[in-house]
Design a protein around this motif. Structure first.
Motif, PDB file in Angstrom:
ATOM      1  N   THR A 170       0.994  -1.144  -0.401  1.00 40.62           N
ATOM      2  CA  THR A 170       0.162  -0.408   0.350  1.00 40.62           C
ATOM      3  C   THR A 170       1.181   1.427  -0.332  1.00 40.62           C
ATOM      4  OG1 THR A 170      -1.636  -1.607   0.988  1.00 40.62           O
ATOM      5  CG2 THR A 170      -1.934   1.592   1.032  1.00 40.62           C
ATOM      6  N   PRO A 171       0.828   2.116  -1.180  1.00 40.53           N
ATOM      7  CA  PRO A 171       1.740   2.678  -0.952  1.00 40.53           C
ATOM      8  C   PRO A 171       1.012   4.197   0.810  1.00 40.53           C
ATOM      9  CG  PRO A 171      -0.281   3.671  -2.365  1.00 40.53           C
ATOM     10  CD  PRO A 171      -0.478   2.105  -2.519  1.00 40.53           C
ATOM     11  N   SER A 172       2.760   5.021   1.229  1.00 37.57           N
ATOM     12  CA  SER A 172       2.067   5.637   1.805  1.00 37.57           C
ATOM     13  C   SER A 172       1.453   6.974   1.484  1.00 37.57           C
ATOM     14  CB  SER A 172       3.607   6.371   1.999  1.00 37.57           C
ATOM     15  OG  SER A 172       4.121   7.239   1.329  1.00 37.57           O
ATOM     16  N   HIS A 173       1.019   8.122   2.292  1.00 39.12           N
ATOM     17  CA  HIS A 173      -0.021   9.618   1.388  1.00 39.12           C
ATOM     18  C   HIS A 173       1.064  10.204   0.523  1.00 39.12           C
ATOM     19  CE1 HIS A 173      -1.775  13.019   2.285  1.00 39.12           C
ATOM     20  NE2 HIS A 173      -0.117  13.540   2.549  1.00 39.12           N
ATOM     21  N   GLU A 174       2.878  10.118   0.918  1.00 42.57           N
ATOM     22  CA  GLU A 174       3.345  10.796   0.804  1.00 42.57           C
ATOM     23  C   GLU A 174       3.567  10.391  -1.021  1.00 42.57           C
ATOM     24  OE1 GLU A 174       4.453   9.999   3.240  1.00 42.57           O
ATOM     25  OE2 GLU A 174       3.941  11.512   4.896  1.00 42.57           O
ATOM     26  N   ALA A 175       4.008   8.946  -0.809  1.00 41.73           N
ATOM     27  CA  ALA A 175       3.758   8.579  -2.334  1.00 41.73           C
ATOM     28  C   ALA A 175       2.073   8.580  -3.799  1.00 41.73           C
ATOM     29  CB  ALA A 175       3.426   7.245  -2.648  1.00 41.73           C
ATOM     30  N   THR A 176       1.422   9.162  -2.469  1.00 46.65           N
ATOM     31  CA  THR A 176      -0.068   9.005  -3.521  1.00 46.65           C
ATOM     32  C   THR A 176       0.263  10.706  -4.196  1.00 46.65           C
ATOM     33  OG1 THR A 176      -0.856   9.739  -1.548  1.00 46.65           O
ATOM     34  CG2 THR A 176      -1.111   7.554  -2.177  1.00 46.65           C
ATOM     35  N   VAL A 177       0.841  11.397  -3.763  1.00 47.21           N
ATOM     36  CA  VAL A 177       0.608  12.388  -3.489  1.00 47.21           C
ATOM     37  C   VAL A 177       1.733  13.329  -4.924  1.00 47.21           C
ATOM     38  CG1 VAL A 177       1.039  15.210  -3.576  1.00 47.21           C
ATOM     39  CG2 VAL A 177      -0.066  13.629  -1.746  1.00 47.21           C
ATOM     40  N   MET A 178       1.038  13.278  -6.628  1.00 43.82           N
ATOM     41  CA  MET A 178       1.940  13.751  -7.724  1.00 43.82           C
ATOM     42  C   MET A 178       2.348  14.856  -7.001  1.00 43.82           C
ATOM     43  SD  MET A 178       0.816  11.259 -10.454  1.00 43.82           S
ATOM     44  CE  MET A 178       0.254   9.537 -10.276  1.00 43.82           C
ATOM     45  N   ARG A 179       3.969  14.951  -7.346  1.00 43.41           N
ATOM     46  CA  ARG A 179       4.973  16.181  -7.524  1.00 43.41           C
ATOM     47  C   ARG A 179       4.800  17.190  -8.745  1.00 43.41           C
ATOM     48  NH1 ARG A 179       3.220  17.084  -2.697  1.00 43.41           N
ATOM     49  NH2 ARG A 179       5.380  15.673  -0.741  1.00 43.41           N
ATOM     50  N   LEU A 180       4.384  17.963  -9.357  1.00 44.88           N
ATOM     51  CA  LEU A 180       4.483  18.912 -10.441  1.00 44.88           C
ATOM     52  C   LEU A 180       5.634  19.666 -10.178  1.00 44.88           C
ATOM     53  CD1 LEU A 180       0.665  19.146 -11.275  1.00 44.88           C
ATOM     54  CD2 LEU A 180       2.447  17.352 -11.724  1.00 44.88           C
ATOM     55  N   SER A 181       5.756  20.493 -11.116  1.00 43.84           N
ATOM     56  CA  SER A 181       7.066  21.540 -11.857  1.00 43.84           C
ATOM     57  C   SER A 181       5.830  22.458 -11.241  1.00 43.84           C
ATOM     58  CB  SER A 181       7.691  21.251 -13.128  1.00 43.84           C
ATOM     59  OG  SER A 181       6.707  21.765 -13.292  1.00 43.84           O
ATOM     60  N   LYS A 182       7.225  23.612 -10.959  1.00 47.69           N
ATOM     61  CA  LYS A 182       6.119  25.220 -10.590  1.00 47.69           C
ATOM     62  C   LYS A 182       5.113  25.558 -12.109  1.00 47.69           C
ATOM     63  CE  LYS A 182       7.418  29.364  -8.641  1.00 47.69           C
ATOM     64  NZ  LYS A 182       8.871  30.112  -8.368  1.00 47.69           N
ATOM     65  N   ARG A 183       5.881  25.169 -13.245  1.00 42.86           N
ATOM     66  CA  ARG A 183       5.854  25.516 -14.248  1.00 42.86           C
ATOM     67  C   ARG A 183       4.754  24.831 -14.997  1.00 42.86           C
ATOM     68  NH1 ARG A 183       5.721  30.383 -17.030  1.00 42.86           N
ATOM     69  NH2 ARG A 183       7.661  30.478 -17.059  1.00 42.86           N
ATOM     70  N   GLN A 184       4.838  23.609 -14.586  1.00 38.71           N
ATOM     71  CA  GLN A 184       3.234  22.660 -14.488  1.00 38.71           C
ATOM     72  C   GLN A 184       2.243  23.031 -13.952  1.00 38.71           C
ATOM     73  OE1 GLN A 184       5.216  18.793 -13.849  1.00 38.71           O
ATOM     74  NE2 GLN A 184       5.505  18.504 -16.227  1.00 38.71           N
ATOM     75  N   GLU A 185       2.558  23.739 -12.702  1.00 39.53           N
ATOM     76  CA  GLU A 185       1.505  24.416 -11.577  1.00 39.53           C
ATOM     77  C   GLU A 185       0.696  25.561 -12.334  1.00 39.53           C
ATOM     78  OE1 GLU A 185      -0.103  23.470  -8.225  1.00 39.53           O
ATOM     79  OE2 GLU A 185       1.003  21.245  -8.051  1.00 39.53           O
ATOM     80  N   GLN A 186       2.060  26.241 -12.254  1.00 42.79           N
ATOM     81  CA  GLN A 186       1.069  27.745 -13.299  1.00 42.79           C
ATOM     82  C   GLN A 186       0.295  26.957 -14.188  1.00 42.79           C
ATOM     83  OE1 GLN A 186       5.132  29.553 -13.791  1.00 42.79           O
ATOM     84  NE2 GLN A 186       4.714  30.348 -11.949  1.00 42.79           N
ATOM     85  N   ILE A 187       0.715  26.405 -14.992  1.00 42.86           N
ATOM     86  CA  ILE A 187       0.164  26.257 -16.498  1.00 42.86           C
ATOM     87  C   ILE A 187      -1.994  25.754 -15.733  1.00 42.86           C
ATOM     88  CG2 ILE A 187      -0.337  24.919 -18.213  1.00 42.86           C
ATOM     89  CD1 ILE A 187       2.525  24.956 -18.770  1.00 42.86           C
ATOM     90  N   ILE A 188      -1.643  24.894 -14.492  1.00 46.09           N
ATOM     91  CA  ILE A 188      -2.897  23.997 -14.312  1.00 46.09           C
ATOM     92  C   ILE A 188      -3.548  24.876 -13.386  1.00 46.09           C
ATOM     93  CG2 ILE A 188      -3.813  21.792 -12.847  1.00 46.09           C
ATOM     94  CD1 ILE A 188      -1.183  20.817 -13.727  1.00 46.09           C
ATOM     95  N   GLU A 189      -3.254  25.654 -12.984  1.00 44.39           N
ATOM     96  CA  GLU A 189      -4.262  26.601 -11.683  1.00 44.39           C
ATOM     97  C   GLU A 189      -5.202  27.088 -12.958  1.00 44.39           C
ATOM     98  OE1 GLU A 189      -1.635  28.924  -9.733  1.00 44.39           O
ATOM     99  OE2 GLU A 189      -1.227  26.709  -8.011  1.00 44.39           O
ATOM    100  N   PRO A 190      -4.816  28.232 -14.483  1.00 44.40           N
ATOM    101  CA  PRO A 190      -5.872  28.955 -15.085  1.00 44.40           C
ATOM    102  C   PRO A 190      -5.902  28.058 -15.663  1.00 44.40           C
ATOM    103  CG  PRO A 190      -3.774  29.118 -15.495  1.00 44.40           C
ATOM    104  CD  PRO A 190      -3.368  28.177 -14.492  1.00 44.40           C
ATOM    105  N   ILE A 191      -5.937  26.612 -16.080  1.00 49.36           N
ATOM    106  CA  ILE A 191      -6.726  25.893 -17.109  1.00 49.36           C
ATOM    107  C   ILE A 191      -7.726  25.309 -16.231  1.00 49.36           C
ATOM    108  CG2 ILE A 191      -6.497  22.560 -17.708  1.00 49.36           C
ATOM    109  CD1 ILE A 191      -5.137  24.538 -19.419  1.00 49.36           C
ATOM    110  N   ARG A 230       3.035  16.641 -20.899  1.00 51.26           N
ATOM    111  CA  ARG A 230       3.635  16.011 -19.196  1.00 51.26           C
ATOM    112  C   ARG A 230       2.511  14.755 -18.322  1.00 51.26           C
ATOM    113  NH1 ARG A 230       7.368  19.864 -21.019  1.00 51.26           N
ATOM    114  NH2 ARG A 230       8.892  18.720 -23.003  1.00 51.26           N
ATOM    115  N   VAL A 231       1.358  16.550 -18.567  1.00 48.16           N
ATOM    116  CA  VAL A 231       1.363  16.403 -16.892  1.00 48.16           C
ATOM    117  C   VAL A 231      -0.006  15.242 -17.559  1.00 48.16           C
ATOM    118  CG1 VAL A 231      -0.573  17.520 -15.496  1.00 48.16           C
ATOM    119  CG2 VAL A 231       1.181  18.183 -16.120  1.00 48.16           C
ATOM    120  N   PHE A 232      -0.382  14.725 -18.426  1.00 44.61           N
ATOM    121  CA  PHE A 232      -1.336  14.028 -18.905  1.00 44.61           C
ATOM    122  C   PHE A 232      -0.198  12.753 -18.964  1.00 44.61           C
ATOM    123  CE2 PHE A 232      -3.921  16.209 -22.327  1.00 44.61           C
ATOM    124  CZ  PHE A 232      -4.495  17.194 -21.034  1.00 44.61           C
TER     125      PHE A 232
END
Length: 104
Positions: free
Chosen positions: A31-52, A78-80
């Motif tokens: 069973t994956p730990s809590h941290e392993a289930t959270v997928m980390r994105l780059s800062k730029r990917q976050e900046q793009i997804i927020e307005p999307i 890449r996020v897909f």
């Protein structure tokens, strides 16, 4: 584990490694730990997804962030791939779920 042979009253045992693999169930994944289930994105990917997530188009995001629409699409692809989804709605859903897990 031997299997009873009712016609001769003897036990049958696996004779090859393939039979042995069939005789035992595959191991369950850890069973994956809590941290392993959270997928980390780059800062730029976050900046793009927020307005999307707010409903902006790729072209609008590109204008907003001062980049090419192709660059936005490349980051989104890449996020897909990272999230294993095929649509922007899927990306947003997984991203929000990831943010929720990170906050808890």
């Amino acid at each position: 584990m031997p299997v009873a042979n009712y016609t001769t009253n003897t036990a049958l045992t696996p004779t090859s490694s393939l039979d042995a693999k069939r005789a035992s169930p595959p191991p369950r994944p850890a069973t994956p730990s809590h941290e392993a289930t959270v997928m980390r994105l780059s800062k730029r990917q976050e900046q793009i997804i927020e307005p999307i997530a707010e409903g902006y188009s790729g072209k609008e995001v590109a204008r907003l962030l001062g980049m090419s629409p192709k660059t936005v699409e490349s980051h989104l692809q890449r996020v897909f791939d990272r999230y294993g989804v095929r649509s922007r709605a899927g990306v947003v859903a997984r991203w929000m779920q990831s943010k929720h897990l990170a906050a808890s």
